[in-house]
Write a protein that holds these residues in place. Sequence first.
Motif, PDB file in Angstrom:
ATOM      1  N   PHE A  69      27.385  10.969  57.054  1.00  0.00           N
ATOM      2  CA  PHE A  69      27.613  12.078  58.374  1.00  0.00           C
ATOM      3  C   PHE A  69      26.682  11.857  59.142  1.00  0.00           C
ATOM      4  O   PHE A  69      25.510  11.090  58.931  1.00  0.00           O
ATOM      5  CB  PHE A  69      26.811  13.799  57.310  1.00  0.00           C
ATOM      6  N   LYS A  70      27.769  12.152  60.480  1.00  0.00           N
ATOM      7  CA  LYS A  70      26.515  12.046  61.526  1.00  0.00           C
ATOM      8  C   LYS A  70      26.729  12.979  62.550  1.00  0.00           C
ATOM      9  O   LYS A  70      28.108  13.100  62.824  1.00  0.00           O
ATOM     10  CB  LYS A  70      27.246  10.763  62.719  1.00  0.00           C
ATOM     11  N   ASN A  71      25.865  13.748  63.343  1.00  0.00           N
ATOM     12  CA  ASN A  71      26.421  14.866  64.067  1.00  0.00           C
ATOM     13  C   ASN A  71      25.246  14.846  65.185  1.00  0.00           C
ATOM     14  O   ASN A  71      24.090  14.853  64.603  1.00  0.00           O
ATOM     15  CB  ASN A  71      26.914  16.181  63.785  1.00  0.00           C
ATOM     16  N   LYS A  72      25.582  15.071  66.537  1.00  0.00           N
ATOM     17  CA  LYS A  72      24.688  15.727  67.254  1.00  0.00           C
ATOM     18  C   LYS A  72      24.539  16.858  67.945  1.00  0.00           C
ATOM     19  O   LYS A  72      25.275  17.808  67.653  1.00  0.00           O
ATOM     20  CB  LYS A  72      24.866  14.841  68.340  1.00  0.00           C
ATOM     21  N   ILE A  73      23.076  17.658  67.567  1.00  0.00           N
ATOM     22  CA  ILE A  73      23.141  19.357  68.075  1.00  0.00           C
ATOM     23  C   ILE A  73      22.360  19.041  69.558  1.00  0.00           C
ATOM     24  O   ILE A  73      21.493  18.250  70.015  1.00  0.00           O
ATOM     25  CB  ILE A  73      22.233  19.253  66.982  1.00  0.00           C
ATOM     26  N   HIS A  74      22.670  20.232  70.362  1.00  0.00           N
ATOM     27  CA  HIS A  74      22.487  19.798  71.672  1.00  0.00           C
ATOM     28  C   HIS A  74      21.407  21.157  71.964  1.00  0.00           C
ATOM     29  O   HIS A  74      22.668  22.212  71.806  1.00  0.00           O
ATOM     30  CB  HIS A  74      23.271  19.593  73.144  1.00  0.00           C
ATOM     31  N   SER A  75      20.527  21.156  72.132  1.00  0.00           N
ATOM     32  CA  SER A  75      19.559  22.313  72.281  1.00  0.00           C
ATOM     33  C   SER A  75      19.739  23.105  71.637  1.00  0.00           C
ATOM     34  O   SER A  75      20.854  24.576  71.666  1.00  0.00           O
ATOM     35  CB  SER A  75      19.525  23.361  73.979  1.00  0.00           C
ATOM     36  N   PRO A  76      18.928  23.058  69.898  1.00  0.00           N
ATOM     37  CA  PRO A  76      19.307  23.512  68.305  1.00  0.00           C
ATOM     38  C   PRO A  76      18.553  24.755  68.623  1.00  0.00           C
ATOM     39  O   PRO A  76      17.485  25.320  69.387  1.00  0.00           O
ATOM     40  CB  PRO A  76      19.036  23.116  68.034  1.00  0.00           C
ATOM     41  N   LYS A  77      18.867  25.876  67.669  1.00  0.00           N
ATOM     42  CA  LYS A  77      18.295  27.201  67.307  1.00  0.00           C
ATOM     43  C   LYS A  77      17.243  27.046  66.525  1.00  0.00           C
ATOM     44  O   LYS A  77      16.380  25.687  66.065  1.00  0.00           O
ATOM     45  CB  LYS A  77      19.503  28.208  67.100  1.00  0.00           C
ATOM     46  N   GLN A  78      16.645  27.740  66.115  1.00  0.00           N
ATOM     47  CA  GLN A  78      15.537  27.619  65.530  1.00  0.00           C
ATOM     48  C   GLN A  78      15.682  27.293  64.355  1.00  0.00           C
ATOM     49  O   GLN A  78      15.016  26.250  63.543  1.00  0.00           O
ATOM     50  CB  GLN A  78      14.126  29.048  65.199  1.00  0.00           C
ATOM     51  N   LEU A  79      16.505  27.656  63.648  1.00  0.00           N
ATOM     52  CA  LEU A  79      17.489  27.364  62.609  1.00  0.00           C
ATOM     53  C   LEU A  79      18.952  26.756  62.345  1.00  0.00           C
ATOM     54  O   LEU A  79      19.829  27.867  63.136  1.00  0.00           O
ATOM     55  CB  LEU A  79      17.718  28.842  61.232  1.00  0.00           C
ATOM     56  N   GLU A  80      19.093  25.274  61.934  1.00  0.00           N
ATOM     57  CA  GLU A  80      20.881  24.839  62.350  1.00  0.00           C
ATOM     58  C   GLU A  80      20.893  25.124  60.998  1.00  0.00           C
ATOM     59  O   GLU A  80      20.142  24.629  59.576  1.00  0.00           O
ATOM     60  CB  GLU A  80      20.798  24.000  63.376  1.00  0.00           C
ATOM     61  N   ASN A  81      22.461  25.387  60.848  1.00  0.00           N
ATOM     62  CA  ASN A  81      23.041  24.876  59.509  1.00  0.00           C
ATOM     63  C   ASN A  81      23.494  23.654  58.851  1.00  0.00           C
ATOM     64  O   ASN A  81      24.733  23.448  59.957  1.00  0.00           O
ATOM     65  CB  ASN A  81      23.952  26.232  59.063  1.00  0.00           C
ATOM     66  N   ILE A  82      24.009  23.218  58.375  1.00  0.00           N
ATOM     67  CA  ILE A  82      24.940  21.859  57.855  1.00  0.00           C
ATOM     68  C   ILE A  82      25.528  22.058  56.826  1.00  0.00           C
ATOM     69  O   ILE A  82      25.080  21.757  55.804  1.00  0.00           O
ATOM     70  CB  ILE A  82      24.324  20.624  58.598  1.00  0.00           C
ATOM     71  N   ASN A  83      27.175  22.101  56.957  1.00  0.00           N
ATOM     72  CA  ASN A  83      28.021  21.580  55.621  1.00  0.00           C
ATOM     73  C   ASN A  83      28.258  20.527  55.455  1.00  0.00           C
ATOM     74  O   ASN A  83      28.622  19.685  55.598  1.00  0.00           O
ATOM     75  CB  ASN A  83      28.744  22.585  56.203  1.00  0.00           C
ATOM     76  N   ILE A  84      27.240  20.277  54.123  1.00  0.00           N
ATOM     77  CA  ILE A  84      28.140  19.317  53.531  1.00  0.00           C
ATOM     78  C   ILE A  84      29.150  19.263  51.776  1.00  0.00           C
ATOM     79  O   ILE A  84      28.034  18.728  51.522  1.00  0.00           O
ATOM     80  CB  ILE A  84      26.157  18.533  53.613  1.00  0.00           C
ATOM     81  N   SER A  85      29.507  20.418  52.322  1.00  0.00           N
ATOM     82  CA  SER A  85      30.606  20.443  50.681  1.00  0.00           C
ATOM     83  C   SER A  85      31.725  19.534  50.376  1.00  0.00           C
ATOM     84  O   SER A  85      31.545  19.535  49.554  1.00  0.00           O
ATOM     85  CB  SER A  85      30.824  21.907  50.768  1.00  0.00           C
ATOM     86  N   HIS A  86      31.624  18.924  51.700  1.00  0.00           N
ATOM     87  CA  HIS A  86      32.353  17.780  51.680  1.00  0.00           C
ATOM     88  C   HIS A  86      32.255  16.083  50.665  1.00  0.00           C
ATOM     89  O   HIS A  86      32.186  15.562  50.400  1.00  0.00           O
ATOM     90  CB  HIS A  86      33.000  16.708  52.921  1.00  0.00           C
ATOM     91  N   LEU A  87      30.300  16.753  50.416  1.00  0.00           N
ATOM     92  CA  LEU A  87      29.301  15.337  49.909  1.00  0.00           C
ATOM     93  C   LEU A  87      29.739  15.728  47.964  1.00  0.00           C
ATOM     94  O   LEU A  87      29.503  16.444  48.123  1.00  0.00           O
ATOM     95  CB  LEU A  87      28.319  15.159  50.215  1.00  0.00           C
ATOM     96  N   ASN A  88      29.592  14.586  47.585  1.00  0.00           N
ATOM     97  CA  ASN A  88      29.573  14.292  46.104  1.00  0.00           C
ATOM     98  C   ASN A  88      28.044  14.236  45.899  1.00  0.00           C
ATOM     99  O   ASN A  88      26.898  14.740  46.250  1.00  0.00           O
ATOM    100  CB  ASN A  88      30.253  12.828  45.402  1.00  0.00           C
ATOM    101  N   GLN A  89      28.071  15.102  44.126  1.00  0.00           N
ATOM    102  CA  GLN A  89      26.398  14.961  44.021  1.00  0.00           C
ATOM    103  C   GLN A  89      25.486  13.404  44.064  1.00  0.00           C
ATOM    104  O   GLN A  89      26.080  12.774  44.283  1.00  0.00           O
ATOM    105  CB  GLN A  89      26.944  15.218  42.705  1.00  0.00           C
ATOM    106  N   GLY A  90      24.529  13.814  44.357  1.00  0.00           N
ATOM    107  CA  GLY A  90      23.715  12.512  44.238  1.00  0.00           C
ATOM    108  C   GLY A  90      23.109  12.814  44.819  1.00  0.00           C
ATOM    109  O   GLY A  90      22.281  14.310  45.447  1.00  0.00           O
TER     110      GLY A  90
END
Length: 392
Positions: free
Chosen positions: A351-372
């Motif tokens: 997974f790779k992503n860039k966030i510009h001027s983030p809010k205090q709390l940011e949410n990253i969806n990782i549902s596509h990743l396998n358990q581990g």
Amino acid sequence: MKTKSIYLLAGLFLASIASSQTFIPYYAEVSNQVSQTNITTYLTEFENLGVKRRGTQPLEDTYNWLRNKYLGFGYTVAQFQEDSFTNGGYTCKNLVVTKVGTLYPNTFVIICGHYDSIVGTGTNDNGSGIASILEVARLLQNIPTEYSIKFINFSGEEDGLVGSQHYVNTVVNATNPKLDIKLVFNLDEVGGVAGMTNNTITCERDTGTPTTNNAASNTITNELITCVGLYSPLNTYLSYAYASDYMPFEDNNEVITGFFEKNETSHKHSATDLLINMDPVYNYNVAKAATGAMMHFAVATTTLDETAFTNTASVRFFPNPVKENVFIDFGTLPAKEYEIEILDTYGKKVFKNKIHSPKQLENINISHLNQGIYLIQLSFEGVTIRKKIIIN
């Protein structure tokens, strides 16, 4: 190769810890990320590639397998050097992967081992050394080091150190100015013996000629012994260097040290040099020791300036374990551009992503990743914050 079984007695030799060589928690944290699953997988795959003799397809397949491993860890083709040479009428290849240092880019710490075999698959001699080097490379790929590192996978060792001698002659000495080597750390046959108590690693120093590099080798091997105690559960045994790929470097007046198993296998150079006759847990502990030692030798970055430390201490990743969404609390970090990456246990970026001027709390969806188990890292302006997360 290592055909002798006689060791130099250490006598009353004591490894003293230099004032600058103390326990570094971050080095331990990284060393503890060595994966037993990875070690066993590397050994299994290495064994399945067959007998890696000069002029054979299995040797070429193993070379390509190594390239793909480094690529999977995040190294690029630009970091690869294919050092080809003629061995018994056949073309063989050394694979050299270079990680550039931040302060001393033209001074190199070399960690090396051979991947060829002479009769059997060579799972211990020397798949075990290769497995350890691969884990070191995986874990250090994203960690800045002051000195440059060369991960060298030699061929032609079993034919009389042909590959390493070629590298010294045509690369080390042919570079203008000559390649500046801080030290050479060789791993050969570090897989232990099945059914035995494998809790000691032999640390090898230079006692031969020329003698002008012996004192420096002794100092480096002292440091290696200390690293083993700091970053692994293994005991150490002091011996001398012989009959492996560090010898052409030693003859070239370079500073060398090395690892070799204390319980010496009876299966080398035979069809029974197989995983079933090894101790993969011992190999795992050797890889931990090697990781800590390489962070010490190459001087891995561990500190941030005071402001960065204060800000990064407030960052949180939660929940952990996580199922579908991981939240990042940016704490007191200033609003700017951030890069977020998630790496699996093989060091592959999933997974790779860039966030510009983030809010205090940011949410990253990782549902596509396998358990581990994964490593999430947040990077900005040369600072990287890392956290291990578990996806259920």
